[in-house]
Design a protein around this motif. Structure first.
Motif, short mmCIF file in Angstrom:
data_model
loop_
_atom_site.label_atom_id
_atom_site.label_comp_id
_atom_site.label_asym_id
_atom_site.label_seq_id
_atom_site.Cartn_x
_atom_site.Cartn_y
_atom_site.Cartn_z
N VAL A 5 0.86 -1.19 0.00
CA VAL A 5 0.00 0.00 0.00
C VAL A 5 0.89 1.24 0.00
N GLN A 6 0.58 2.17 -0.88
CA GLN A 6 1.23 3.47 -0.91
C GLN A 6 0.16 4.56 -0.92
N CYS A 7 0.20 5.43 0.08
CA CYS A 7 -0.69 6.59 0.12
C CYS A 7 0.16 7.84 -0.02
N MET A 8 -0.22 8.69 -0.96
CA MET A 8 0.55 9.91 -1.24
C MET A 8 -0.39 11.11 -1.22
N GLY A 9 -0.34 11.86 -0.13
CA GLY A 9 -1.20 13.02 0.02
C GLY A 9 -2.68 12.67 0.02
N LEU A 10 -3.01 11.46 0.49
CA LEU A 10 -4.38 10.96 0.42
C LEU A 10 -5.32 11.79 1.30
N THR A 11 -6.36 12.33 0.68
CA THR A 11 -7.29 13.22 1.38
C THR A 11 -8.72 12.83 1.03
N LYS A 12 -9.60 12.87 2.04
CA LYS A 12 -11.01 12.60 1.81
C LYS A 12 -11.85 13.57 2.64
N TYR A 14 -16.01 14.83 3.41
CA TYR A 14 -17.44 14.58 3.27
C TYR A 14 -18.18 15.90 3.51
N GLY A 15 -18.75 16.46 2.47
CA GLY A 15 -19.50 17.70 2.64
C GLY A 15 -18.71 18.79 3.31
N GLY A 16 -17.44 18.87 2.97
CA GLY A 16 -16.57 19.89 3.54
C GLY A 16 -15.89 19.48 4.83
N LYS A 17 -16.29 18.33 5.40
CA LYS A 17 -15.67 17.84 6.63
C LYS A 17 -14.50 16.93 6.28
N LEU A 18 -13.34 17.20 6.86
CA LEU A 18 -12.13 16.45 6.55
C LEU A 18 -12.11 15.12 7.29
N ALA A 19 -12.03 14.02 6.53
CA ALA A 19 -11.95 12.68 7.12
C ALA A 19 -10.54 12.13 7.09
N LEU A 20 -9.80 12.41 6.01
CA LEU A 20 -8.39 12.05 5.88
C LEU A 20 -7.64 13.28 5.40
N ASN A 21 -6.50 13.56 6.04
CA ASN A 21 -5.79 14.81 5.78
C ASN A 21 -4.38 14.55 5.23
N GLN A 22 -4.28 14.50 3.90
CA GLN A 22 -2.98 14.40 3.23
C GLN A 22 -2.10 13.29 3.83
N ILE A 23 -2.64 12.10 3.84
CA ILE A 23 -1.93 10.97 4.43
C ILE A 23 -0.84 10.46 3.49
N ASN A 24 0.34 10.29 4.04
CA ASN A 24 1.47 9.65 3.34
C ASN A 24 1.83 8.40 4.13
N LEU A 25 1.73 7.25 3.49
CA LEU A 25 1.88 6.00 4.22
C LEU A 25 2.33 4.89 3.28
N ASN A 26 3.31 4.11 3.71
CA ASN A 26 3.74 2.92 2.98
C ASN A 26 3.60 1.71 3.89
N LEU A 27 2.96 0.66 3.38
CA LEU A 27 2.84 -0.61 4.10
C LEU A 27 3.60 -1.66 3.32
N GLU A 28 4.56 -2.31 3.98
CA GLU A 28 5.43 -3.28 3.32
C GLU A 28 4.85 -4.70 3.43
N PRO A 29 5.20 -5.57 2.49
CA PRO A 29 4.75 -6.97 2.56
C PRO A 29 5.30 -7.69 3.79
N GLY A 30 4.57 -8.71 4.22
CA GLY A 30 5.04 -9.58 5.28
C GLY A 30 4.93 -9.01 6.68
N ARG A 31 4.02 -8.07 6.90
CA ARG A 31 3.88 -7.42 8.20
C ARG A 31 2.45 -7.53 8.70
N ILE A 32 2.29 -7.60 10.02
CA ILE A 32 0.98 -7.51 10.66
C ILE A 32 0.92 -6.14 11.33
N ILE A 33 0.00 -5.32 10.87
CA ILE A 33 -0.01 -3.90 11.24
C ILE A 33 -1.33 -3.54 11.89
N GLY A 34 -1.26 -2.91 13.05
CA GLY A 34 -2.45 -2.45 13.74
C GLY A 34 -2.79 -1.03 13.33
#
Length: 232
Positions: A5-12, A14-34
């Protein structure tokens, strides 16, 4: 190796309400992530975007280098918080349905887990308890050889006596080169299996680190540290 998974500036929004704010995130294979955060923090929104159930307002997300779509759905095995199984179907019918729909579905694995949890294959879902229905759904999800397992509250409706077995099921029945992203409020029950932890608050990633590093640095459990970070 390409992150699963690669997130680059991910934003969402809803009706002007911010749910996700410019998320940058990398998830590597072979990991259990909470994926951990209070209600309304953005966990479910992020999960739905990964599963192509929502479109981002801005930014980009890639699953194994591809934009979410039909092809990535075959890479992801998704357990939603609420059951989607048809109550009139028998358990065995759901197994056959998954077998027909997903080329990576392992029937032998599904029947082995049903046997170990003493769930009768010929029983209709509507006759099962809420907790047992959730076990059936988890079995179906974990019987795939996917690249990414996304589990939203997998033990929330399960009795404490079954939680250890279910966690063992999660750990022992996934592709070791795959990643598990596990969202839960029951942190103390799952933290022993976590390789990494993500804290999310008000749509912002405020922490992404190895679980052992957090324990060593903070001198406390993930559950205790979470309670301090998110204390009202």
């Amino acid at each position: 190796m390409i992150p699963i998974v690669q997130c680059m500036g991910l934003t969402k929004t809803y009706g002007g309400k911010l749910a996700l704010n410019q998320i940058n995130l990398n998830l590597e294979p072979g990991r259990i992530i909470g994926l951990l955060g209070p209600n309304g923090s953005g966990k479910t929104t992020l999960i739905k975007i990964m599963n192509d159930l929502l479109e981002p307002t801005a930014g980009e997300i890639l699953i194994a280098g591809e934009k979410p779509g039909i092809d990535t759905k075959y890479r992801i095995s998704y357990l939603p918080e609420r059951t989607y199984l048809h109550s009139g179907m028998k358990v065995i019918e759901m197994v056959r349905y998954f077998e027909d729909f997903y080329p990576d579905f392992r029937v032998d694995r599904a029947f082995d887990m049903l046997h170990r949890l003493q769930i009768p294959p010929n029983e209709r879902l509507k006759n099962l308890s809420k907790g047992t229905k959730e076990k059936v759904q988890l079995i179906l999800v974990m019987s795939r050889d996917a690249q990414l397992y996304i589990l939203d509250e997998p033990i929330a409706g399960v009795d404490p006596a079954s939680r250890d077995y279910i966690l063992h099921t999660i750990v022992s029945n996934y592709n070791r080169n795959a990643t598990i992203l596990l969202s839960t409020h029951l942190i103390s029950d799952v933290e022993s299996i976590l390789d990494e932890v993500i804290f999310i608050k008000y749509g912002n990633i405020i922490l992404h680190a190895p679980a052992n590093e957090i324990r060593r640095r903070e001198g406390k459990t993930i559950d205790r540290f979470f309670r301090e970070v998110f204390a009202c």
